[in-house]
Design a protein around this motif. Structure first.
Motif, mmCIF file in Angstrom:
data_model
loop_
_atom_site.group_PDB
_atom_site.id
_atom_site.type_symbol
_atom_site.label_atom_id
_atom_site.label_comp_id
_atom_site.label_asym_id
_atom_site.label_seq_id
_atom_site.Cartn_x
_atom_site.Cartn_y
_atom_site.Cartn_z
ATOM 1 N N GLY A 181 0.849 -1.081 0.059
ATOM 2 C CA GLY A 181 0.080 0.081 0.049
ATOM 3 C C GLY A 181 0.872 1.264 0.022
ATOM 4 O O GLY A 181 0.260 2.404 0.103
ATOM 5 N N PHE A 182 2.243 1.098 -0.021
ATOM 6 C CA PHE A 182 3.222 2.311 -0.003
ATOM 7 C C PHE A 182 2.895 3.067 -1.459
ATOM 8 O O PHE A 182 2.479 4.209 -1.738
ATOM 9 C CB PHE A 182 4.536 2.032 0.062
ATOM 10 C CG PHE A 182 5.292 3.207 0.057
ATOM 11 C CD1 PHE A 182 5.589 3.882 1.324
ATOM 12 C CD2 PHE A 182 5.814 3.553 -1.047
ATOM 13 C CE1 PHE A 182 6.516 4.953 1.406
ATOM 14 C CE2 PHE A 182 6.535 4.702 -1.138
ATOM 15 C CZ PHE A 182 6.808 5.436 -0.120
ATOM 16 N N LEU A 183 2.748 2.085 -2.611
ATOM 17 C CA LEU A 183 2.546 2.847 -3.704
ATOM 18 C C LEU A 183 1.110 2.544 -4.348
ATOM 19 O O LEU A 183 0.435 1.383 -3.905
ATOM 20 C CB LEU A 183 3.441 2.025 -4.958
ATOM 21 C CG LEU A 183 4.797 2.124 -4.575
ATOM 22 C CD1 LEU A 183 5.634 1.231 -5.813
ATOM 23 C CD2 LEU A 183 5.065 3.728 -4.844
ATOM 24 N N THR A 184 0.481 3.529 -5.007
ATOM 25 C CA THR A 184 -0.736 3.204 -5.575
ATOM 26 C C THR A 184 -0.675 2.831 -6.937
ATOM 27 O O THR A 184 -1.709 2.372 -7.414
ATOM 28 C CB THR A 184 -1.685 4.457 -5.492
ATOM 29 O OG1 THR A 184 -0.887 5.779 -5.983
ATOM 30 C CG2 THR A 184 -1.652 5.207 -4.022
ATOM 31 N N GLU A 185 0.416 2.877 -7.391
ATOM 32 C CA GLU A 185 0.426 2.683 -9.078
ATOM 33 C C GLU A 185 1.842 2.469 -9.420
ATOM 34 O O GLU A 185 2.799 3.110 -8.651
ATOM 35 C CB GLU A 185 -0.321 3.589 -9.803
ATOM 36 C CG GLU A 185 -0.166 3.111 -11.297
ATOM 37 C CD GLU A 185 -0.942 4.239 -11.976
ATOM 38 O OE1 GLU A 185 -0.877 4.177 -13.225
ATOM 39 O OE2 GLU A 185 -1.751 5.386 -11.269
ATOM 40 N N LEU A 186 2.469 1.465 -10.243
ATOM 41 C CA LEU A 186 3.502 1.116 -10.872
ATOM 42 C C LEU A 186 3.632 1.716 -12.213
ATOM 43 O O LEU A 186 2.657 1.282 -12.876
ATOM 44 C CB LEU A 186 3.902 -0.316 -10.589
ATOM 45 C CG LEU A 186 4.423 -1.038 -9.419
ATOM 46 C CD1 LEU A 186 4.865 -2.244 -9.525
ATOM 47 C CD2 LEU A 186 5.907 -0.237 -9.096
ATOM 48 N N ALA A 187 5.018 2.193 -12.780
ATOM 49 C CA ALA A 187 4.871 2.485 -13.927
ATOM 50 C C ALA A 187 6.412 1.994 -14.431
ATOM 51 O O ALA A 187 7.416 1.692 -13.493
ATOM 52 C CB ALA A 187 5.081 4.074 -14.180
ATOM 53 N N ALA A 188 6.726 1.792 -15.620
ATOM 54 C CA ALA A 188 7.999 1.255 -16.286
ATOM 55 C C ALA A 188 9.024 2.654 -15.985
ATOM 56 O O ALA A 188 8.626 3.745 -15.845
ATOM 57 C CB ALA A 188 7.765 1.188 -17.945
ATOM 58 N N ALA A 189 10.228 2.187 -15.837
ATOM 59 C CA ALA A 189 11.306 2.779 -15.540
ATOM 60 C C ALA A 189 11.249 4.130 -16.554
ATOM 61 O O ALA A 189 11.365 3.718 -18.064
ATOM 62 C CB ALA A 189 12.535 2.312 -15.254
ATOM 63 N N GLY A 190 11.455 5.291 -16.191
ATOM 64 C CA GLY A 190 11.331 6.502 -17.488
ATOM 65 C C GLY A 190 10.020 6.681 -17.560
ATOM 66 O O GLY A 190 9.690 8.101 -18.125
ATOM 67 N N ASP A 191 8.698 6.133 -17.144
ATOM 68 C CA ASP A 191 7.664 6.594 -17.524
ATOM 69 C C ASP A 191 6.622 7.170 -16.272
ATOM 70 O O ASP A 191 5.506 7.445 -16.382
ATOM 71 C CB ASP A 191 6.649 5.587 -18.183
ATOM 72 C CG ASP A 191 7.040 5.169 -19.330
ATOM 73 O OD1 ASP A 191 7.915 5.756 -20.084
ATOM 74 O OD2 ASP A 191 6.592 4.001 -19.714
ATOM 75 N N VAL A 192 7.571 7.297 -15.054
ATOM 76 C CA VAL A 192 6.811 7.875 -13.827
ATOM 77 C C VAL A 192 6.259 9.012 -13.896
ATOM 78 O O VAL A 192 5.119 9.121 -13.702
ATOM 79 C CB VAL A 192 7.766 7.511 -12.860
ATOM 80 C CG1 VAL A 192 7.337 8.003 -11.351
ATOM 81 C CG2 VAL A 192 8.312 5.927 -12.459
#
Length: 258
Positions: A181-192
């Motif tokens: 629950g620390f992150l609400t979403e993941l993104a590819a490296a460079g796309d954050v």
């Protein structure tokens, strides 16, 4: 590079959206006292502008932030002093991000360590890089954390995950951060940052006054205070019948025309 040139940078990359970039990439974006002062000034500027509705916080370089620069604390300890001024200043900034009327997004472009974990948790949304990780090493030094950080760890992540993070000083991978629950979403490296901007574009279109009220009461609800009279008053003050009618009519028209 001068110290003033290294403090966080404020810009406005899109309408109604402000961007703050931590600006010590050669030093893993460790936050020094002047950086905390700059963050307070940037928040003042953003909050005073009715044009700003969404705020994105990110870091330049490979790290989001390695937290507060401990050299000031080290100097105090060596001199026999015991100062918590750094902690107080850090907590004050994190509290500002949590309590601001703006919707805050942490674009966590890389590793996030120490007190920076709390700065990220204070934001409403936290988008992390797939190759990132987090760690809170304070327990290894015997360094107590301020109460606001502990409260945010528990309210965002739950007690078990918070204990693993704080007491064990465990390193968490990006996937584990999302699971906890620390992150609400993941993104590819460079796309954050791009992902954060997309979310900001959606959020900036929402009715401003209502969003601030909903945020305040949601945060209070996480602490069990969501039904107090103060929270009810906040929601009542955000009730705008004419705006609601206009938005409903516009939505119905768009659906009909679509």
């Amino acid at each position: 590079m001068s110290e003033s040139a290294s403090v966080p940078v404020l810009s406005q990359p899109a309408e109604h959206v402000a961007l703050i970039e931590l600006n010590r990439p050669a030093n893993a974006n460790r936050l020094e006292p002047q950086d905390l002062d700059a963050l307070q000034r940037h928040l003042d500027e953003c909050e005073s502008s009715q044009d700003i509705r969404v705020l994105i916080l990110t870091g330049r370089g490979k790290y989001f932030s390695a937290g507060f620069d401990l050299r000031a604390l080290t100097d105090d300890l060596k001199s026999g002093a015991r100062s918590n001024a750094g902690d107080n200043a850090f907590e004050a900034v994190a509290n500002r991000f949590e309590n601001t009327r703006l919707i805050a997004i942490a674009a966590i472009n890389g590793p996030v360590l120490g007190g920076a974990t709390d700065l990220a948790l204070a934001c409403d949304f936290r988008i992390g890089s797939l190759d990132g990780f987090m760690q809170m090493p304070a327990a290894r030094f015997g360094l107590p954390l301020y109460a606001g950080a502990l409260q945010r760890y528990v309210s965002r992540m739950g007690l078990n995950a918070a204990k693993a993070l704080v007491l064990m000083a465990e390193r968490m991978s990006a996937e584990e951060m999302l699971q906890a629950g620390f992150l609400t979403e993941l993104a590819a490296a460079g796309d954050v940052l791009m992902t954060a901007m997309t979310k900001a574009s959606h959020l900036r279109a929402m009715p401003t006054k209502n969003m601030g009220a909903l945020k305040a009461v949601l945060n209070a609800s996480a602490l069990g205070n969501g039904t107090t009279q103060r929270q009810r008053d906040i929601l009542t003050a955000a009730f705008q019948p004419q705006l609601i009618l206009q938005n409903i009519a516009a939505s119905q028209a768009a659906r009909h025309n679509g």
